[in-house]
Design an enzyme around this catalytic site. Structure first.
Site, PDB file in Angstrom:
ATOM      1  N   GLU A 143       0.893  -1.161   0.000  1.00 37.74           N
ATOM      2  CA  GLU A 143       0.000   0.000   0.000  1.00 37.74           C
ATOM      3  C   GLU A 143       0.928   1.207   0.000  1.00 37.74           C
ATOM      4  OE1 GLU A 143      -1.155   3.118   0.628  1.00 37.74           O
ATOM      5  OE2 GLU A 143      -2.016   2.768   2.612  1.00 37.74           O
TER       6      GLU A 143
ATOM      7  N   GLU B 120       4.021   8.037  -4.062  1.00 36.89           N
ATOM      8  CA  GLU B 120       5.014   7.330  -3.249  1.00 36.89           C
ATOM      9  C   GLU B 120       5.779   6.307  -4.098  1.00 36.89           C
ATOM     10  OE1 GLU B 120       3.394   5.809   0.403  1.00 36.89           O
ATOM     11  OE2 GLU B 120       2.604   7.762   1.001  1.00 36.89           O
TER      12      GLU B 120
END
Length: 406
Positions: free
Chosen positions: A197, A206
């Site tokens: 995640e 990210e």
């Protein structure tokens, strides 16, 4: 002549002494499992275009204790005084919200149920964080779960949580950046399932694609499963007087304040939380349908530059294009979907506080005056949404252009 101190490799590929390991980690667990100095140790090559590096990852730097951030007359609980300032800030900023986004957790629970065969399936998680997703995999009966986490403080916390929940016999938390660790450092065996995640306010903020494709290639068996499997970044053009009231200056009581608008930032895309609101709570009109601007298949795609793209859209409501709102969807298996669209977060405060939406103000670029000129549209107008990504795809920028009527 003094004896040369033994040095061992840490996960950043550099050599450190026993004392340096102890000082950095607070114990000798990492030292005891580290590779010895010598010619047989191999390390993966890191690409020159570095992806997003999480808090605590990458190169070592001297940490500032939380207790040292206050003047001596202020009270700081003893439990916090020696903790890293950056780590305390990160946990209180969004970790609590993320952990309490229960639909997020349920998404992963259901997705893992579909791919884990108890006592058979092995899993690898990259970006373990608190260890909650690793614990879910262990709870579902995974034969072995290995989790990689870059932040040494989170590694300690995740190991504590794993032990507290009785999974330490099947779970191993490894400290390091997943794109710098070798297969030998995580046990030498590839896993059946890759779990992650690594999403931010933007889908790839990210560097999910970079880390997932690297881990898939190096740590996952051929034909292995990736959770989530696919995702899509969306953008939508919005009219919002409430947003205007927070991002521009007008006249008041006969005083013209509009010169301030020369400083309005229409270049940066920011987290809605930075503006101090939940997007679903401000008055707004969606002028277009959601526009899919970037689709990703985590089981097949590789990390690469995203070329500039132009998307033609029809205006559904008349108004002023004040901003582009960015949100995303991720998919696991068939029906499992997780989303940051405002309609999906309106009853989920934690999600808006740890992911939320991206907001970029826009202006009519045909005008290049001292202050920005708004884009006024009518229902049925055609617009081009131009999407440009940074070289590592961590962020993106939007431009809105009117299509001239023939």
């Amino acid at each position: 002549m003094p004896k040369k101190k033994e040095r061992r490799y840490d996960s950043d590929g550099k050599l450190y002494t026993r004392d340096e390991f102890s000082k950095f980690y607070g114990d000798l667990k990492a030292w005891n499992s580290a590779k010895h100095e010598g010619p047989t140790v191999t390390h993966k090559t890191v690409t020159t275009e570095q992806p997003y590096v999480p808090t605590g990852g990458g190169n070592r730097k001297k940490k500032t204790n939380f207790g040292d951030c206050f003047e001596k007359q202020f009270y700081v609980p003893l439990r916090l005084r020696d903790k890293c300032e950056d780590f305390i800030g990160t946990v209180n900023d969004w970790h609590y919200a993320m952990l309490n986004d229960h639909p997020r957790n349920e998404h992963y629970l259901n997705a893992l149920k579909a791919v884990i065969t108890p006592g058979v399936t092995t899993c690898l998680e990259i970006g373990a964080g608190s260890g909650i997703l690793t614990c879910i995999a262990a709870q579902l009966g995974a034969k072995r779960v290995t989790a990689i986490e870059a932040n040494p403080q989170l590694v300690k916390l995740a190991r504590q949580i794993v032990k507290l929940n009785g999974h330490e016999d099947r779970v191993t938390i490894v400290h390091g950046m997943s794109n710098e660790i070798t297969l030998e450092q995580i046990g030498g065996e590839k896993a059946d399932v890759l779990l992650s995640e690594l999403f931010g306010t933007l889908l790839l903020s990210e560097s999910a694609m970079s880390y997932i494709s690297d881990a898939r290639e190096n740590f996952i068996k051929e034909g292995g499963v990736v959770v989530p499997q696919r995702a899509c970044q969306f953008a939508q053009l919005v009219d919002s007087p409430d947003l205007v009231s927070l991002t521009s200056a007008r006249s008041w009581n006969g005083i013209d304040l509009t010169p301030f608008n020369a400083l309005q930032d229409t270049s940066s895309l920011v987290f809605s939380k930075v503006h101090g609101f939940r997007f679903s709570s401000v008055k707004h009109t969606m002028l277009t349908d959601p526009i899919p601007v970037l689709a990703v298949d985590f089981e097949k795609d590789t990390s690469k530059k995203v070329p500039e793209a132009r998307h033609r859209v029809e205006v559904k409501e008349s108004g002023t294009v004040h901003a582009v709102m960015a949100s995303w969807e991720a998919y696991s298996g068939g029906a499992e979907k997780i989303s940051t669209h405002p309609a999906a977060t309106v009853d989920n405060l934690p999600r808006d506080m740890h992911w939320g939406q991206g907001i970029q103000l826009v202006e009519d670029l045909k005008h290049n005056g001292a202050t920005p000129v708004p884009i006024v549209v009518e229902k049925g107008d055609l617009l081009d949404l131009v999407v440009t990504c940074s070289s590592n795809a961590v962020t993106m920028q939007f431009r809105v252009e009117k299509v001239e009527k023939v």
